[in-house]
Scaffold this motif. Structure first.
Motif: not given
Length: 127
Positions: A26-39, A51-54, A73-84
């Motif tokens: 629903g948006g231009t992913f490469s123009s969007i800053a993203m984040g992970w939060f937890r509760q 993570i910044s938009r780029g 991965d802006n080509a896939k419109n997806t953000m990840y969080l690898q947790m080790n």
């Protein structure tokens, strides 16, 4: 309007790993800053990583530095969080968030800065 869907949560033993994904639409992913939060139960929502938009600028909460890795991965419109090296105190509902109208070289670490939120995915770490 940006829609966010998290996936990848689950139950794991302490010391294990999980990879969360956040698919955006629903948006231009490469123009969007993203984040992970937890509760965690009985606690306020808290910042985990952003993570910044780029993807070139990243920030982490002190509690996860060296254990978690955020990426996108802006080509896939997806953000990840690898947790080790997961700990019992990482048990929480994890939310991804999106902020529009952002500066190119910034990440954002405060809840009120974000415009859209996913529904959350549960992460349970047993000791």
């Amino acid at each position: 309007q940006v829609q966010l869907v998290e996936s990848g949560g689950g139950s794991v033993q302490a010391g294990g790993s999980l990879r969360l994904s956040c698919a955006a639409s629903g948006g231009t992913f490469s123009s969007i800053a993203m984040g992970w939060f937890r509760q965690a139960p009985g606690k306020e929502r808290e910042f985990v990583a952003a993570i910044s938009r780029g993807g070139g600028y990243i920030g982490y909460a002190d509690s996860v530095k060296g254990r978690f890795t955020i990426s996108r991965d802006n080509a896939k419109n997806t953000m990840y969080l690898q947790m080790n090296s997961l700990k019992s105190e990482d048990t929480a509902v994890f939310y991804c968030a999106a902020k529009i109208m952002v500066e190119r070289s910034r990440w954002y670490g405060r809840i009120h800065e974000y415009d859209y939120w996913g529904q959350g995915t549960q992460v349970t770490v047993s000791s």
